[in-house]
Design an enzyme around this catalytic site. Sequence first.
Site, short mmCIF file in Angstrom:
data_model
loop_
_atom_site.label_atom_id
_atom_site.label_comp_id
_atom_site.label_asym_id
_atom_site.label_seq_id
_atom_site.Cartn_x
_atom_site.Cartn_y
_atom_site.Cartn_z
N CYS A 117 3.57 -98.09 20.40
CA CYS A 117 4.99 -98.41 20.63
C CYS A 117 5.65 -98.78 19.31
CB CYS A 117 5.14 -99.61 21.57
SG CYS A 117 4.80 -99.31 23.29
N ARG A 122 3.56 -105.55 13.77
CA ARG A 122 2.21 -105.85 14.24
C ARG A 122 1.17 -105.66 13.14
NH1 ARG A 122 1.31 -103.81 20.45
NH2 ARG A 122 3.44 -103.40 20.98
N PRO A 123 1.16 -106.48 12.11
CA PRO A 123 0.29 -106.22 10.97
C PRO A 123 -1.19 -106.32 11.33
CG PRO A 123 1.27 -108.41 10.81
CD PRO A 123 1.93 -107.72 11.97
N ASP A 305 5.74 -109.24 27.44
CA ASP A 305 5.70 -108.01 28.23
C ASP A 305 6.46 -108.11 29.55
OD1 ASP A 305 4.33 -106.58 26.34
OD2 ASP A 305 2.37 -106.74 27.30
#
Length: 417
Positions: A117, A122-123, A305
């Site tokens: 996504c 989001r490292p 979410d």
Amino acid sequence: MDALLIQGGNPLAGEVRISGAKNAALPILTASLLTAEPLRLGNVPHLKDISTMLALLGHMGVRVTLDDKNHVTLSGDSIPHKEAPYEMVKTMRAAILVLGPTLARFGEARVSLPGGCAIGSRPVDLHIKGLQAMGADISIEHGYIHARCKRLQGARIVMDMVTVTGTENLMMAAALAEGTTVLENAAREPEVVDLARCLIAMGAKIEGAGTDVITVHGVEALHGAEYSVMADRIETGTFLVAAAMTGGRVRATHTSPDTLEAVISKLREAGAKVSVGDDWIEVESTGKLDSVDVRTAPHPAFPTDMQAQFMAMNTIAVGAASVTETIFENRFMHVQELRRLGANIEVSGHTALVRGVARLDGATVMATDLRASACLVLAGLVAAGETTIERIYHLDRGYERIEEKLTQLGGRIKRVH
């Protein structure tokens, strides 16, 4: 490309069986790399991300047997390819989860930097730092993470930020490390607990899963096991919100109420009646709801979410409410699509102000990511007339047969090719 056509206005009623959790199944599938013995898993959902992960594990050398509808057996006695190639990683960020177990068992791994996504950066550096603290030699070349080690060594690892996949990757790696590993500021999500339970069934020694300090005492080898994946708390929450919005009465079965306390609390605050049993949750609603403020944060707070679904609910609720996203960037991509249906939403930074409107009107909208597509389905269920949702391949990544389940509850929804 598939689309969903929804005729709005029908209250949902009945029972819906909740599927296994994608976000628990993905790391548990990769745990098969930790042992030469078969791992037999139940309650595995039929989803695009699951089939992608099974294809990746098969490429690496795991023998994958789909026993029946929701059971899969994974045999990792021979893993000739210790690599996750870009072609298989680009559609699914969870592929990074093969890094820890492969490195821990074989002393080498090569994993493409992930895709998935388009929400936030989001490292993966927290995964890399943690493995380096355990003695791994890691370099990044040509878009691939190259990792090598003799045997990983136990270490005290303090995570700079809470990361679910980072916690899972390091927990799996630590299971086969020499000595004790302590993960501080660990993720507390139920899916992390589910992975820990599976690893313990395989012979791992893990304490503290579900708290922010997880202790793993490394063992020489893990063995095979049978394990059933937990229920999907996000699918559960999505159906509960659908019941509340449509003024229906829906019981979600084969689920875990204790993983959804923040969501249940917010539904009650909105005016829905929520009943709870050991493995079921029922929502009854008139459809007249009050706006509720939502702020996402790591578990046990409100889950990111479920943010989009509650935004959809707020669009038709009485009053105004703020929805604040603290976990991911770029997670308001559904706002412009909800506006096409008539929603009144203003965005300022990480917060959206939602003013309830009397009704939404059907229109053609486009899904931009997994949870955004779910919120558009919810909006379509209450919008006047017909709503068409395009690009629903996002939906298939995280919801098993959503249109069939909604149809069984009385929703008018069909997939068109």
